[in-house]
Design an enzyme around this catalytic site. Structure first.
Site, PDB file in Angstrom:
ATOM      1  N   MET A 149     -52.636  50.781  29.195  1.00  0.00           N
ATOM      2  CA  MET A 149     -51.421  50.811  30.012  1.00  0.00           C
ATOM      3  C   MET A 149     -50.304  50.118  29.250  1.00  0.00           C
ATOM      4  O   MET A 149     -50.433  48.940  28.890  1.00  0.00           O
ATOM      5  CB  MET A 149     -51.650  50.112  31.357  1.00  0.00           C
ATOM      6  CG  MET A 149     -52.630  50.812  32.279  1.00  0.00           C
ATOM      7  SD  MET A 149     -52.924  49.894  33.815  1.00  0.00           S
ATOM      8  CE  MET A 149     -54.043  48.603  33.222  1.00  0.00           C
ATOM      9  N   ALA A 150     -49.210  50.847  29.013  1.00  0.00           N
ATOM     10  CA  ALA A 150     -48.068  50.279  28.288  1.00  0.00           C
ATOM     11  C   ALA A 150     -47.508  49.093  29.061  1.00  0.00           C
ATOM     12  O   ALA A 150     -47.304  49.161  30.274  1.00  0.00           O
ATOM     13  CB  ALA A 150     -46.994  51.336  28.088  1.00  0.00           C
ATOM     14  N   CYS A 179     -50.060  59.996  29.196  1.00  0.00           N
ATOM     15  CA  CYS A 179     -48.914  59.264  29.736  1.00  0.00           C
ATOM     16  C   CYS A 179     -47.873  60.224  30.306  1.00  0.00           C
ATOM     17  O   CYS A 179     -47.422  61.135  29.604  1.00  0.00           O
ATOM     18  CB  CYS A 179     -48.278  58.404  28.648  1.00  0.00           C
ATOM     19  SG  CYS A 179     -46.858  57.457  29.245  1.00  0.00           S
ATOM     20  N   GLY A 219     -58.386  57.286  37.743  1.00  0.00           N
ATOM     21  CA  GLY A 219     -57.407  57.585  38.775  1.00  0.00           C
ATOM     22  C   GLY A 219     -57.847  57.120  40.154  1.00  0.00           C
ATOM     23  O   GLY A 219     -58.814  57.637  40.720  1.00  0.00           O
ATOM     24  N   ASP A 220     -57.164  56.101  40.702  1.00  0.00           N
ATOM     25  CA  ASP A 220     -57.364  55.629  42.074  1.00  0.00           C
ATOM     26  C   ASP A 220     -58.743  55.020  42.311  1.00  0.00           C
ATOM     27  O   ASP A 220     -59.188  54.943  43.461  1.00  0.00           O
ATOM     28  CB  ASP A 220     -57.136  56.755  43.086  1.00  0.00           C
ATOM     29  CG  ASP A 220     -55.703  57.251  43.132  1.00  0.00           C
ATOM     30  OD1 ASP A 220     -54.847  56.637  42.466  1.00  0.00           O
ATOM     31  OD2 ASP A 220     -55.442  58.254  43.824  1.00  0.00           O
ATOM     32  N   GLY A 259     -57.480  51.343  35.756  1.00  0.00           N
ATOM     33  CA  GLY A 259     -56.134  51.011  35.316  1.00  0.00           C
ATOM     34  C   GLY A 259     -55.472  50.020  36.252  1.00  0.00           C
ATOM     35  O   GLY A 259     -55.710  48.809  36.199  1.00  0.00           O
ATOM     36  N   ARG A 260     -54.657  50.549  37.167  1.00  0.00           N
ATOM     37  CA  ARG A 260     -53.846  49.673  38.024  1.00  0.00           C
ATOM     38  C   ARG A 260     -54.681  48.726  38.878  1.00  0.00           C
ATOM     39  O   ARG A 260     -54.230  47.621  39.201  1.00  0.00           O
ATOM     40  CB  ARG A 260     -52.936  50.530  38.915  1.00  0.00           C
ATOM     41  CG  ARG A 260     -51.809  51.228  38.141  1.00  0.00           C
ATOM     42  CD  ARG A 260     -51.063  52.225  39.011  1.00  0.00           C
ATOM     43  NE  ARG A 260     -51.891  53.382  39.352  1.00  0.00           N
ATOM     44  CZ  ARG A 260     -51.560  54.286  40.267  1.00  0.00           C
ATOM     45  NH1 ARG A 260     -50.431  54.158  40.933  1.00  0.00           N
ATOM     46  NH2 ARG A 260     -52.353  55.318  40.504  1.00  0.00           N
TER      47      ARG A 260
END
Length: 324
Positions: free
Chosen positions: A17-18, A100, A201-202, A224-225
């Site tokens: 992740m940038a 991205c 994803g999610d 990720g998030r």
């Protein structure tokens, strides 16, 4: 699971992740169970190679093996040369960014914009794999648009080119991060190829990771998030996948220690001025949902001195016993 000659010690990896997956965060996630952690995206252009940002993004000092550098760009020859450069400077796996969706990346015909040009994708994959003798992996989305979910075709190209592993985010380029990720395309990719496959994803709970693996047949999950402000999620998911049971949530003392160590690492890595600024977003993620967390975040992001930032963060936990 293996990526080339590298055996991974788990099924849960950190998504590049940038602006997030710098060396301090990668080390933290590896310490808390991530089986792999790729660098932030590094542009393939030689003109950007000596910039401070690029040097920091490719800094892997002290990281455990295998060290992964993600490269991005629109030109096969440039990407091949970037792969060689990073391999010569310590990368053990090269990851190609075709996932991205950011405008500033896609406007340069890089990232997920490449998925709309399958001939160019094939040329890039062939060029990069041929350029280095270390494993090359690929991160994609399900396609450029909802009307053109070409992830299966891209995956087959990747397998033919010799890509060592594939990660798929369950959204198209046009979807950005809106709506819910879908996993049917990832399942179709699993059925169409034998590549080591990560679903992305999610995925934000151990139960969700287990369901996604069961539905898709993927070999692992990429987080990720959900790891922002919660780097222990890797250990939580891996433990659940192995045992079907939950680890106890970290208590306030554990989170206090982890967060302060993370802030110190950011200050040391970037220097006092930039380190304090970079730390602000991580502070927001750590404090989200905690008692008085928003008020504490607003106070902490106004601080410009690293020692004060550390002291005020410690004070929040010390005066908020229910911070866990």
């Amino acid at each position: 699971m293996r990526i080339g000659n590298h055996a991974l010690n788990g099924k849960v990896v950190l998504a590049p992740m940038a602006g997030v997956t710098d060396r301090p965060f990668r080390l933290l996630c590896r310490e808390h169970g991530a089986a792999l952690a790729a660098s932030e995206m590094v542009h393939a252009s030689p003109a950007l190679r000596d910039s401070r940002k690029s040097r920091l993004r490719a800094d892997h000092r002290g990281e455990p093996s295998p060290r992964v550098v993600q490269i991005a760009g629109p030109d096969p020859a440039m990407l091949a040369e970037a792969a060689q450069y990073n391999a010569a400077n310590g990368a053990e796996i090269i990851d190609i960014n075709m996932g991205c969706p950011a405008k500033k990346v896609c406007n340069r015909q890089a990232g997920s914009a490449l998925l709309a040009d399958e001939a160019l994708v094939a040329s890039i994959l062939d060029a990069v794999v041929a350029a280095v003798d270390i494993p090359v992996t690929l991160k994609i989305r399900t396609g450029p648009t909802a009307d053109n979910r070409n992830g299966v075709r891209i995956a087959r190209m990747a397998e033919r080119a010799g890509i060592a592993a594939l990660a798929v985010h369950g959204r198209t380029r046009e979807a950005l991060y809106r709506g819910e990720a879908e996993y049917d395309t990832i399942r179709a990719i699993r059925q169409a190829t034998s590549l080591p496959l990560f679903a992305n994803g999610d995925i934000d709970t151990p139960e969700k990771a287990d369901r996604v693996l069961d539905h898709t047949g993927a070999d692992g999950v990429m987080i990720g998030r959900a790891a922002q402000g919660r780097p222990w999620i890797f250990r939580e998911i891996q433990h659940f996948l192995e045992t079907g049971r939950h680890l106890p949530a970290p208590d306030a003392t554990t989170v206090r220690t982890l967060m302060l160590d993370h802030l110190r690492a950011l200050h040391a890595f970037y220097g006092d001025h930039q380190g304090v600024r970079i730390a602000r977003k991580h502070i927001g993620w750590y404090l989200a949902g905690r008692p008085d967390g928003e008020a504490a975040r607003r106070a902490l992001v106004a601080i410009t001195n690293p020692q004060e930032q550390l002291a005020r963060t410690a004070d929040y936990f010390d005066r908020t016993p229910a911070a866990a």
